[in-house]
Motif scaffolding. Structure first.
Motif, short mmCIF file in Angstrom:
data_model
loop_
_atom_site.label_atom_id
_atom_site.label_comp_id
_atom_site.label_asym_id
_atom_site.label_seq_id
_atom_site.Cartn_x
_atom_site.Cartn_y
_atom_site.Cartn_z
N UNK A 320 0.84 -1.21 0.00
CA UNK A 320 0.00 0.00 0.00
C UNK A 320 0.87 1.25 0.00
N UNK A 324 0.69 4.33 -2.49
CA UNK A 324 0.61 5.73 -2.05
C UNK A 324 1.66 6.59 -2.77
N UNK A 327 1.72 4.91 -7.09
CA UNK A 327 0.37 4.82 -7.68
C UNK A 327 0.35 4.15 -9.05
N UNK A 329 -0.61 1.28 -12.14
CA UNK A 329 -1.84 0.70 -12.67
C UNK A 329 -1.94 -0.78 -12.34
N UNK A 356 -5.59 0.00 2.90
CA UNK A 356 -4.53 0.90 3.37
C UNK A 356 -4.11 1.96 2.34
N UNK A 358 -4.23 5.13 -0.17
CA UNK A 358 -4.98 6.39 -0.02
C UNK A 358 -6.24 6.39 -0.87
N UNK A 359 -7.33 6.86 -0.30
CA UNK A 359 -8.59 6.98 -1.03
C UNK A 359 -8.91 5.69 -1.75
N UNK A 360 -9.30 5.80 -3.01
CA UNK A 360 -9.54 4.57 -3.77
C UNK A 360 -8.45 4.34 -4.82
N UNK A 361 -7.21 4.69 -4.44
CA UNK A 361 -6.09 4.53 -5.37
C UNK A 361 -5.90 3.07 -5.79
#
Ligand code: ZN
Ligand code: ZN
Lengths: 401, 401
Positions: A320, A324, A327, A329, A356, A358-361
């Protein structure tokens, strides 16, 4: 000055690499399919294929009938153009693999020494011998090779802290090249696995991906915009030595709390020992330990199951962090540990990463096991270097000797 | 398909951006100096300057005598071409800055609301009003603006967990554009600070750098190969929500153990409270807390000194993770916290980063305070967007409305 100066020559070079990768992925294909696969114009594909035919990188395979329309000429990489080889060098483990130009594996030889190989001279000698042994198995000789790729843990800029001669080799690459008498490229296994994933795996669908290698050591190969990230000193991707726990477990690198100290094989062994002190399989050495752990978990051993689950939580949390910061694909898990434990780790890892990140990354992020190998990756780099040597490619291949 | 297709049109576009950045950096310069500064050929510089003069982006400033040889024509960005503005939007804080086309600051207005602004409509209204107030201070009107950049915390892909209307605005950007009646670009402040550092700061020397923003929240803007890394869902650089301590302190994002929970302003406050429970300045609210902490440390307060040192250790360790994963050439520290505490944190941070980074990845790494502001960065993006609108630039400016 940080100025990107791309010339039209670089664009032609890029198009050639794109077409070679598409040929590698397709096996046999046609000019029209190459245009579809790559997004290049039919005219560009035609020019590029002409160049590749001229230099013997590609070959025509005769007429293919597609069912509709008139038959078109088939194309493939020219497996007869020559051979490339990869050699993996560790302190007590050597492996050599010989491939043809379409990256088909022709021969593979491994040697495990009972003691670490002690000097740079000995490492060079072992490298030459195992390469010759693999060539012998393939019915070939050194003069059949277009180039050799050498997989060396560590990196150019890494100070030689350890007593491992394989680390010291980074300081004697010119001698290695002279001994082999061939064009040599050298890369860190993490980056080579990422190259393999880029050329032959998920890189066919994604331009931004991370390949995580899980073994005794752990690390990441980061691919951005279709290229492997190297960083200012060549150490980009040393995620294994980023923190999981500030001032936590001691890591072999000297830092405390690194990801590797939790999800590398010795880290998993320690997690089992913390779960159940004195558990018998905690003493199983090397890669056999993760196999034994997988078998014990399959048999319902509670401590083994708990250690695997705890490992999945550590790994998911650490992945995660990559999501973060980078990021990507797509996230591919490779390496020894994934063979016995991958399927078992995957569901909890996916869940933890989604929770864990961030957001819906990570909502759309694919997390999959990978079968990419550093050996294929370094062979691909050796092939790329050959294309550069004949003038088809302008990208710098680093470090090339 | 992840295929990079650069055309010669893209190369011209890239050259124009390079020259605009060099003009911005130089103030007043000449065609010869631009060629030296950018590494572009004299012919390319001449063509590009011609384009910029034609569209009024650059202006000639008369003959400059250089002492040797004949005088040459001076060049600068055309400050009369128009204005660009930046607006910073937070839940209870708004700021608008007006710049000329050479990014000289003409006016700046701030408003702090006593309560969070509750609805997207209200945020849009406040944004328009503060922009008009800043334009008034600059003696200008909306029709003088080439474009507006809006700094919005969070990002497009971030689910609206919080009650902050500034987050909700990401879902109503079209209404914001309609209300302003101008070309609008929107970016996350982390990325905008990195853009400013790239155009106006260390980016003039380094192509690969990281700008860390330290305030209530913390995060990183990652520049690679001269471009700000965005990632698959626009959240690249969320280093603040990567782990410092697995299952450690609760973070406002919902995860436990994030870097932000240790080095964000509330995290530093907590560190002080852990060092000396009930310390009086632990109750100082907002950004004033870090000022008070700096003053207490200057006065020799033992708990304040200990909390600052502990913060430096946390920060250094967390920055070493960025070095391990991304391996930049340069690390710039920006944001509120650095104003009172930067110089005090820097020596211990540098030491910790060098100790914790893999091998000697940080041996040559510059770690410096930065004065780059997101406002300058978003103004630069607005300028870039204008250049795209008139056809001088082909890069996609995201998200542009
Ligand atoms: Zn480590
Ligand atoms: Zn967090």
């Amino acid at each position: 000055m940080p100025v990107a100066r791309r010339t039209s020559r670089d664009i032609r070079s890029e198009s050639r690499l794109i077409v070679v990768r598409a040929l590698l992925a397709a096996g046999e294909t046609t000019r029209n399919e190459l245009a579809d696969d790559t997004g290049l114009s039919a005219a560009t594909v035609s020019t590029v294929v002409g160049d590749l035919l001229k230099y013997g990188i590609a070959a025509e395979t005769g007429l293919l009938s597609s069912g509709i329309g008139r038959p078109t000429t088939g194309l493939r990489l020219n497996a007869d153009r020559g051979l490339v080889a990869g050699v993996y060098v560790e302190d007590r483990y050597f492996q050599a693999t010989v491939f043809d130009t379409s990256l088909k594996r022709l021969a593979n030889v491994r040697i495990r020494a009972t003691e670490p190989v002690g000097t740079a001279d000995a490492v060079i000698e072992w490298t030459a011998r195992i390469l010759d042994a693999a060539l012998g198995d393939a019915g070939a000789a050194r003069e059949d090779l277009l180039g050799v790729g050498v997989l060396l843990p560590g990196g150019m800029q890494r100070p030689v802290k350890s007593a491992f001669a394989s680390d010291a080799i980074w300081l004697h690459l010119d001698r290695l090249r002279d001994r082999l008498g061939l064009p040599v490229v050298v890369d860190n296994p993490l980056k080579a696995v990422a190259t393999a994933e880029l050329w032959l795996g998920a890189g066919r669908r994604f331009a931004d991906l991370v390949v995580v290698n899980l073994g005794e050591g752990v690390g990441a190969g980061i691919v951005q915009d279709g290229a492997v990230l190297r960083g200012a000193t060549g150490t980009a991707g040393e995620w294994g030595h980023s923190l999981l726990v500030f001032e936590g477990r001691e890591c072999q690198c000297g830092r405390r709390g690194c990801v590797e100290a939790y999800v590398g094989v010795p880290g998993i062994r320690r997690t089992l020992a913390e779960t159940e002190p004195g558990h018998p399989i905690a003493d199983v050495q090397g890669g056999k330990f993760v196999e034994a752990l997988g078998e014990a978990a399959d048999a319902g051993d509670a401590a083994a199951l708990a250690a695997v689950d705890r490992t999945a939580q550590f790994l998911g949390a650490a992945l995660a962090d990559l999501v973060a910061i980078v990021n990507p694909e797509h996230l591919a898990l490779a390496g020894w540990t994934t063979f016995p434990l991958g399927e078992r780790l995957l569901p909890a890892v996916r869940e933890r990463v989604r929770a864990d990140a961030p957001g819906d990354a990570a909502a759309e992020l694919g997390i999959e096991l990978s079968r990419s190998s550093g050996m294929e990756g370094i062979a691909a780099v050796a092939l790329e270097r050959f294309m550069r040597d004949v003038g088809l490619v302008t990208t710098r291949v680093l470090p090339a000797l």
